[in-house]
Design a protein around this motif. Structure first.
Motif, mmCIF file in Angstrom:
data_model
loop_
_atom_site.group_PDB
_atom_site.id
_atom_site.type_symbol
_atom_site.label_atom_id
_atom_site.label_comp_id
_atom_site.label_asym_id
_atom_site.label_seq_id
_atom_site.Cartn_x
_atom_site.Cartn_y
_atom_site.Cartn_z
ATOM 1 N N ASP A 31 -4.891 -3.867 -2.787
ATOM 2 C CA ASP A 31 -3.639 -3.136 -2.971
ATOM 3 C C ASP A 31 -3.596 -2.518 -4.361
ATOM 4 O O ASP A 31 -4.394 -2.853 -5.237
ATOM 5 C CB ASP A 31 -2.443 -4.077 -2.791
ATOM 6 C CG ASP A 31 -2.294 -4.557 -1.361
ATOM 7 O OD1 ASP A 31 -2.345 -3.704 -0.454
ATOM 8 O OD2 ASP A 31 -2.141 -5.772 -1.138
ATOM 9 N N GLY A 32 -2.625 -1.635 -4.555
ATOM 10 C CA GLY A 32 -2.454 -1.011 -5.859
ATOM 11 C C GLY A 32 -1.754 0.315 -5.734
ATOM 12 O O GLY A 32 -1.555 0.834 -4.629
ATOM 13 N N GLY A 186 -4.631 -0.486 0.614
ATOM 14 C CA GLY A 186 -3.316 0.119 0.822
ATOM 15 C C GLY A 186 -2.346 -0.333 -0.247
ATOM 16 O O GLY A 186 -2.726 -0.516 -1.406
ATOM 17 N N ARG A 187 -1.086 -0.529 0.152
ATOM 18 C CA ARG A 187 -0.063 -0.949 -0.806
ATOM 19 C C ARG A 187 0.631 -2.247 -0.398
ATOM 20 O O ARG A 187 1.334 -2.839 -1.196
ATOM 21 C CB ARG A 187 0.973 0.167 -0.987
ATOM 22 C CG ARG A 187 0.424 1.348 -1.773
ATOM 23 C CD ARG A 187 1.389 2.521 -1.758
ATOM 24 N NE ARG A 187 0.876 3.606 -2.565
ATOM 25 C CZ ARG A 187 -0.090 4.436 -2.189
ATOM 26 N NH1 ARG A 187 -0.652 4.294 -1.001
ATOM 27 N NH2 ARG A 187 -0.503 5.403 -2.994
ATOM 28 N N TYR A 202 -5.563 -6.702 -6.554
ATOM 29 C CA TYR A 202 -4.584 -5.680 -6.926
ATOM 30 C C TYR A 202 -5.231 -4.820 -8.006
ATOM 31 O O TYR A 202 -5.452 -5.270 -9.132
ATOM 32 C CB TYR A 202 -3.292 -6.309 -7.448
ATOM 33 C CG TYR A 202 -2.180 -5.306 -7.674
ATOM 34 C CD1 TYR A 202 -1.267 -5.015 -6.666
ATOM 35 C CD2 TYR A 202 -2.055 -4.639 -8.889
ATOM 36 C CE1 TYR A 202 -0.257 -4.086 -6.864
ATOM 37 C CE2 TYR A 202 -1.044 -3.710 -9.102
ATOM 38 C CZ TYR A 202 -0.148 -3.439 -8.090
ATOM 39 O OH TYR A 202 0.848 -2.517 -8.286
ATOM 40 N N LEU A 203 -5.570 -3.578 -7.642
ATOM 41 C CA LEU A 203 -6.186 -2.638 -8.581
ATOM 42 C C LEU A 203 -5.109 -1.830 -9.284
ATOM 43 O O LEU A 203 -4.202 -1.299 -8.636
ATOM 44 C CB LEU A 203 -7.118 -1.671 -7.841
ATOM 45 C CG LEU A 203 -8.551 -2.102 -7.530
ATOM 46 C CD1 LEU A 203 -9.296 -0.934 -6.909
ATOM 47 C CD2 LEU A 203 -9.268 -2.590 -8.776
ATOM 48 N N ARG A 274 3.944 -4.510 -4.289
ATOM 49 C CA ARG A 274 4.078 -5.614 -5.246
ATOM 50 C C ARG A 274 2.785 -6.421 -5.251
ATOM 51 O O ARG A 274 1.957 -6.281 -4.353
ATOM 52 C CB ARG A 274 5.272 -6.514 -4.903
ATOM 53 C CG ARG A 274 5.302 -7.067 -3.511
ATOM 54 C CD ARG A 274 6.628 -7.738 -3.193
ATOM 55 N NE ARG A 274 6.732 -8.181 -1.813
ATOM 56 C CZ ARG A 274 6.314 -9.358 -1.364
ATOM 57 N NH1 ARG A 274 5.775 -10.218 -2.213
ATOM 58 N NH2 ARG A 274 6.434 -9.681 -0.095
ATOM 59 N N ILE A 275 2.635 -7.236 -6.266
ATOM 60 C CA ILE A 275 1.414 -8.023 -6.412
ATOM 61 C C ILE A 275 1.581 -9.341 -5.664
ATOM 62 O O ILE A 275 2.515 -10.098 -5.931
ATOM 63 C CB ILE A 275 1.120 -8.292 -7.901
ATOM 64 C CG1 ILE A 275 1.019 -6.972 -8.674
ATOM 65 C CG2 ILE A 275 -0.176 -9.086 -8.055
ATOM 66 C CD1 ILE A 275 0.906 -7.149 -10.178
ATOM 67 N N ALA A 276 0.699 -9.614 -4.732
ATOM 68 C CA ALA A 276 0.741 -10.885 -4.008
ATOM 69 C C ALA A 276 0.528 -12.040 -4.994
ATOM 70 O O ALA A 276 -0.198 -11.917 -5.982
ATOM 71 C CB ALA A 276 -0.337 -10.914 -2.928
#
Length: 313
Positions: A31-32, A186-187, A202-203, A274-276
């Motif tokens: 994600d990112g 994805g996001r 999370y990039l 959001r960041i997991a």
């Protein structure tokens, strides 16, 4: 005795890995924010590990293209019509022969990045879904809860198909063809689509770094399109040159668009960016492409009980 114990341990590790691959239960979620390098990183990572790959963002871009083609610009009132179009459409993601990406800051040289073609109802829309018109509307399309529910079914179906494709795993005992895992970017992959993914990344990168990358991508696509196009008459060249700035905005304009997109993604009601909690955060603002791909690949190998390959980075 110790040597025998070590041998039995290695065999148990191989059996454990083979079981994980056979039941297809290793998923990498990346994600990112927009233009953080999720797609190219995920593609190269999938090739490095022999996994399947799903570009979830391209599915929302296909939905956005459907909206534009059917003059649905107000997603709120036109959501029902758009969902009907999505449900009637097919999306497929095809790996193509590898291209390469330069690595000026790393001795390893060049890393293969498979080209991916996006098919919407069997039409190749890979370039069209990256055009500015889609860029401007995709955040609104992706923020609609009903649209996200419709897209979710496509994402999971594609992921299941990718996981069941055979891949060759090489070890000391030879080559074994088994179903592989999947990489999806994805996001909301690690928070909503695959909350139980074995590895979540999370990039991130600064808005200006992302804007420069997006501008380079758009400029490269423009050059390729012009190279393929027939040679225009001399008197028509100035017209094409005048249109280019409007079609391809400046780096500063792109940075502003990305910040607006970030705000929309973070503050949307359904599945916000959001960041997991269990994600590994990687800021690649100053990293080379190889460094980020290989570091994630070795994180995956760690969790699969495999030997790391790039500790020299």
């Amino acid at each position: 005795m110790q040597c025998l114990r070590a041998t039995l341990c290695r065999r148990a590790t191989r059996r454990f890995l083979a079981h994980k691959l056979l039941v297809r239960d290793f998923t990498i979620a990346i994600d990112g924010p927009a233009a953080s390098g999720k797609s190219s990183t995920a593609r190269a990572l999938a090739l490095e590990l022999g996994f399947g790959y799903i570009d979830s963002g391209s599915i929302y871009r296909c939905a956005t293209l459907l909206a534009l083609r059917h003059n649905i610009t107000d997603i709120g009132t036109g959501a029902t019509d758009l969902i009907e179009l999505i449900n009637k459409s097919s999306v497929d993601i095809k790996f193509q022969p590898s291209t390469t990406r330069s690595s000026p800051n790393l001795i390893t040289g060049r890393l293969s990045v498979p080209d991916v073609r996006i098919l919407l109802n069997d039409e190749d829309v890979s370039e069209e879904i990256r055009k500015p018109g889609v860029n401007r509307l995709v955040a609104k399309v992706a923020s609609d809860g009903e649209v996200r529910t419709a897209v979710l079914g496509i994402q999971r179906a594609l992921a299941k198909a990718a996981e069941t494709r055979s891949t060759d795993v090489v070890d000391k005992e030879g080559v074994v063809s088994v179903p592989g895992g999947v990489v999806m970017d994805g996001r909301d992959i690690g928070t909503t689509i695959f909350p139980n993914a074995e590895l979540k990344i999370y990039l991130d990168a600064s808005a200006m770094a992302r804007a420069i990358r997006r501008w380079d991508e758009m400029n490269s696509s423009l050059k390729q399109a012009r190279a393929k196009a027939p040679v225009a008459a001399a008197d028509s060249a100035p017209v094409a040159n005048e249109r280019a700035p409007a079609e391809y905005p400046s780096v500063e304009d792109i940075a502003r668009e990305l910040e607006e997109r970030d705000y929309a993604d973070i503050n949307r009601q359904h599945s916000p960016l959001r960041i997991a909690k269990d994600a590994v955060v990687i800021d690649n603002t100053t990293m080379t492409f190889e460094q980020q791909v290989y570091s994630i690949a070795d994180l995956a190998r760690d969790r699969m009980g495999l030997e790391r390959k790039h500790d020299d980075l």
